[in-house]
Design a protein around this motif. Structure first.
Motif, PDB file in Angstrom:
ATOM      1  N   ARG A 421     -18.116 -13.107 -59.397  1.00 42.19           N
ATOM      2  CA  ARG A 421     -17.575 -12.773 -60.722  1.00 42.19           C
ATOM      3  C   ARG A 421     -16.064 -12.712 -60.651  1.00 42.19           C
ATOM      4  NH1 ARG A 421     -21.150  -8.298 -60.991  1.00 42.19           N
ATOM      5  NH2 ARG A 421     -23.050  -8.752 -62.133  1.00 42.19           N
ATOM      6  N   PHE A 422     -15.423 -12.907 -61.799  1.00 42.78           N
ATOM      7  CA  PHE A 422     -13.975 -12.723 -61.893  1.00 42.78           C
ATOM      8  C   PHE A 422     -13.700 -11.223 -61.934  1.00 42.78           C
ATOM      9  CE2 PHE A 422     -11.965 -16.878 -63.133  1.00 42.78           C
ATOM     10  CZ  PHE A 422     -13.097 -17.655 -63.001  1.00 42.78           C
ATOM     11  N   LEU A 423     -12.503 -10.876 -61.500  1.00 41.90           N
ATOM     12  CA  LEU A 423     -12.107  -9.469 -61.493  1.00 41.90           C
ATOM     13  C   LEU A 423     -10.886  -9.319 -62.388  1.00 41.90           C
ATOM     14  CD1 LEU A 423     -12.675  -6.729 -60.293  1.00 41.90           C
ATOM     15  CD2 LEU A 423     -11.403  -7.400 -58.252  1.00 41.90           C
ATOM     16  N   TYR A 439     -18.979  -9.809 -71.368  1.00 45.20           N
ATOM     17  CA  TYR A 439     -19.119 -10.980 -70.479  1.00 45.20           C
ATOM     18  C   TYR A 439     -19.598 -10.522 -69.103  1.00 45.20           C
ATOM     19  CZ  TYR A 439     -16.365 -13.548 -73.931  1.00 45.20           C
ATOM     20  OH  TYR A 439     -15.905 -14.149 -75.076  1.00 45.20           O
ATOM     21  N   PRO A 440     -20.769  -9.866 -69.045  1.00 46.05           N
ATOM     22  CA  PRO A 440     -21.195  -9.299 -67.764  1.00 46.05           C
ATOM     23  C   PRO A 440     -21.454 -10.357 -66.688  1.00 46.05           C
ATOM     24  CG  PRO A 440     -22.978  -9.201 -69.372  1.00 46.05           C
ATOM     25  CD  PRO A 440     -21.763  -9.674 -70.109  1.00 46.05           C
ATOM     26  N   GLN A 441     -21.721 -11.594 -67.122  1.00 43.16           N
ATOM     27  CA  GLN A 441     -21.985 -12.652 -66.140  1.00 43.16           C
ATOM     28  C   GLN A 441     -20.698 -13.114 -65.461  1.00 43.16           C
ATOM     29  OE1 GLN A 441     -25.018 -12.653 -65.805  1.00 43.16           O
ATOM     30  NE2 GLN A 441     -26.046 -14.268 -66.948  1.00 43.16           N
ATOM     31  N   LEU A 442     -19.600 -12.970 -66.216  1.00 43.84           N
ATOM     32  CA  LEU A 442     -18.339 -13.519 -65.703  1.00 43.84           C
ATOM     33  C   LEU A 442     -17.445 -12.477 -65.064  1.00 43.84           C
ATOM     34  CD1 LEU A 442     -17.142 -15.947 -68.551  1.00 43.84           C
ATOM     35  CD2 LEU A 442     -17.975 -16.574 -66.290  1.00 43.84           C
ATOM     36  N   LEU A 443     -17.524 -11.228 -65.589  1.00 44.87           N
ATOM     37  CA  LEU A 443     -16.529 -10.230 -65.188  1.00 44.87           C
ATOM     38  C   LEU A 443     -17.139  -9.028 -64.491  1.00 44.87           C
ATOM     39  CD1 LEU A 443     -14.130  -9.909 -68.268  1.00 44.87           C
ATOM     40  CD2 LEU A 443     -13.680 -11.047 -66.093  1.00 44.87           C
ATOM     41  N   ASP A 444     -16.463  -8.583 -63.439  1.00 43.00           N
ATOM     42  CA  ASP A 444     -16.776  -7.305 -62.793  1.00 43.00           C
ATOM     43  C   ASP A 444     -16.084  -6.187 -63.554  1.00 43.00           C
ATOM     44  OD1 ASP A 444     -18.472  -7.129 -60.655  1.00 43.00           O
ATOM     45  OD2 ASP A 444     -17.032  -7.954 -59.216  1.00 43.00           O
ATOM     46  N   ALA A 445     -16.430  -4.939 -63.243  1.00 41.59           N
ATOM     47  CA  ALA A 445     -15.724  -3.806 -63.838  1.00 41.59           C
ATOM     48  C   ALA A 445     -14.237  -3.939 -63.530  1.00 41.59           C
ATOM     49  CB  ALA A 445     -16.271  -2.502 -63.275  1.00 41.59           C
ATOM     50  N   PRO A 446     -13.364  -3.706 -64.523  1.00 41.29           N
ATOM     51  CA  PRO A 446     -11.934  -3.946 -64.288  1.00 41.29           C
ATOM     52  C   PRO A 446     -11.309  -2.948 -63.327  1.00 41.29           C
ATOM     53  CG  PRO A 446     -12.279  -2.957 -66.418  1.00 41.29           C
ATOM     54  CD  PRO A 446     -13.638  -3.205 -65.857  1.00 41.29           C
TER      55      PRO A 446
END
Ligand SMILES: Cc1cc2nc3c(=O)[nH]c(=O)nc-3n(C[C@H](O)[C@H](O)[C@H](O)COP(=O)(O)OP(=O)(O)OC[C@H]3O[C@@H](n4cnc5c(N)ncnc54)[C@H](O)[C@@H]3O)c2cc1C
Length: 484
Positions: A421-423, A439-446
């Motif tokens: 995933r992107f961060l 966008y849970p598929q693309l992004l981790d918790a910020p």
């Protein structure tokens, strides 16, 4: 989900298989050879490769097995022209890890096994045909049996003579250098033997001789030995051939003993224009071969694998758009071009034959290597930490494509877990959390930004994908919509 087929279990295929397996993507990896590499071949694992291995979770085993070299020293006979210090590489791994390729492959195979994947040996890719939803491949087994398999994706990590590249009909454009090189894995003895923790480059009017330290007190010697004979290969060198070269090119009290491998090689400089087509990709020596100057070949190939693995995993797992894969070839082909250029330049400088040019080179090197900025630039180039993807279709905004310096992660590196995933790095973590929820598929918790005051989306391989002003959430949304 059908298995992705990886052809070739050299360092690149093993990295590719391990990364895909770590992301939960089923793979099958075949190699026609009965056993893994038994020789030392690629000796250097560079800083950026070690950083990427952190995400795999296997760096400690490599660090334990390898030897850390801290500099490359250039000499003309016994006169020191200068040093490039690897301590200046901007990485937690600010050294060259000297490790024979057989050990690199052994450790990667063990890591792969820990993920439940075994290399299928003595299985050869005989042919394949491309289709809209994958490839039909013919595999030849040791008993002569042919197996037909359908694979959704085929990855050719099958080395310089790649059957996958031939099957694609891609030209391997380039040439063979004229020089013949000697290679010897030996032990040095004597008062003036090269330092055990640095690479020693001896420039001589006959040509260069380079001594690389190896674990266990050994060293690798490579040296030019004249123009290659187009009529046929010369016999392998003897220990006394190596001693004669050392006497002539290094001077001082230096003896060679206990040879483990004596061989010759020629340098080929070749590359494909594209790293794949449709559902077929190329990585490693299958896509690019060049001079071993700078020790970049295996490292560049392994970094091809890191680059492709997360993209393919995201697409296969339904986390990201197929367009992600379109960035693989432009990103890695640009790196391949740069590595080829640098390796050729280094080799050309070291093998200058005109005496006046050699003298001018030595004066220039002495001057340049006394400058800290030049030393620093050289070390960071060799460590591959300056590689970035500024021109990539995935890089948007000022500074995008750059590698994120590990100390800016503020926690584990992006892409370390089992899901690519992107961060997101932002000062407004609350708002970032809301976007990540969409966008849970693309992004981790910020994460709270540690580095520059920008809104950053960092790719699973640690390069900046999007770089926007801190409050430009529209830019982030537009970026994510494109990848979803
Ligand atoms: C003497 C020497 C010194 C070097 N020094 C360095 C160095 O210091 N640093 C560095 O980075 N690089 C160095 N290199 C280059 C490095 O060894 C290669 O870049 C590296 O091995 C490439 O890895 P690869 O996995 O792409 O290909 P390979 O290691 O060539 O692996 C390809 C695999 O594919 C298999 N295969 C081929 N065809 C088929 C088929 N049809 N079906 C099934 N399997 C197949 C082969 O058996 C092989 O195991 C050196 C190379 C040499 C020869």
């Amino acid at each position: 989900m059908a298995d992705i087929l990886i052809v070739g279990a050299g360092p690149v295929g093993l990295t590719m298989a391990a990364e895909l397996a770590r992301y939960g993507v089923p793979v099958r990896i075949v190699d026609r050879a009965a056993q893994a590499t038994q020789t030392s071949k690629a000796l250097v694992v560079w800083s950026r490769t070690l950083e990427l291995m952190d995400r795999m979770g296997c760096t400690p085993a490599f660090l334990d097995a390898g030897l850390r070299a801290h500099a490359a020293a250039m000499r003309s006979g016994t006169t020191l022209l200068g040093r490039a210090r690897f301590d200046d590489i901007r990485s937690p791994y600010n050294f060259a890890l000297m490790l024979p390729q057989r050990d690199t492959e052994r450790l990667l195979s063990l890591h792969l096994r820990s993920l439940g994947v075994e290399v299928e040996r003595q299985v050869e890719l005989a042919a394949f045909a491309e289709g809209p939803d994958g490839v039909e491949a013919r595999l030849r087994h040791p008993d002569g049996r042919e197996e037909r398999v359908h694979a959704p994706w085929l990855i050719g990590c099958d080395g310089a003579h790649s059957a996958v590249r031939h099957g694609l009909g891609f030209e391997f454009r380039g040439s063979a250098q004229e020089d013949d090189w000697l290679l010897a894995d030996i032990r040095f003895e004597g008062r003036d033997r090269p330092a055990p923790d640095e690479v020693s480059i001896f420039l001589h009017r006959d040509g260069p001789l380079v001594a690389f330290p190896m674990p266990g007190g050994r060293a690798r010697v490579v040296a030019t030995v004249g123009k290659a004979d187009p009529g046929g290969a010369r016999p392998d060198p003897s220990l006394s051939d190596v001693q004669a070269l050392v006497d002539r090119r290094c001077g001082g009290d230096m003896r060679v003993a206990d040879p483990a491998w004596l061989s010759r090689f020629r340098i080929n400089e070749r590359k494909v224009a594209r790293y794949g087509r449709g559902r077929v990709f190329l990585a490693g020596d299958a896509a690019h071969v060049h001079s071993p100057a700078g020790g970049q070949g295996m490292n560049t190939g392994m970094q091809d694998a890191f680059n492709l693995a997360w993209k393919l995993a995201m697409v296969v797992r339904g986390q990201g758009a197929a367009a992600l894969l379109d960035s693989y070839s432009p990103e890695r082909s640009a790196v391949g071009d740069m590595v080829l250029r640098n390796a050729t330049r280094l080799t050309d400088i070291a093998t200058l034959s005109a005496p006046a040019a050699q003298a001018a080179r030595n004066v220039a090197l002495r001057l340049l290597l006394s400058l800290h900025t030049v030393q620093d630039r050289l070390a960071n180039m060799m460590g591959e930490v300056e590689i970035g993807y500024a021109g990539s279709p995935l890089s948007v905004g000022h500074g995008a494509g750059a590698r994120v310096v590990p100390e800016h992660y503020g926690g584990s590196a992006p892409g370390s877990g089992g899901t690519p995933r992107f961060l997101l790095f932002t000062d407004d973590v609350r708002r970032g959390t809301a976007v990540a929820a969409r966008y849970p598929q693309l992004l981790d918790a910020p994460r709270k930004a540690v580095g520059p005051d920008r809104l950053l989306a960092v790719r699973p391989d640690g390069y900046i994908g999007l770089s926007a002003p801190p409050g430009d959430w529209d830019a982030l949304e537009a970026y994510l919509r494109r990848l979803a």
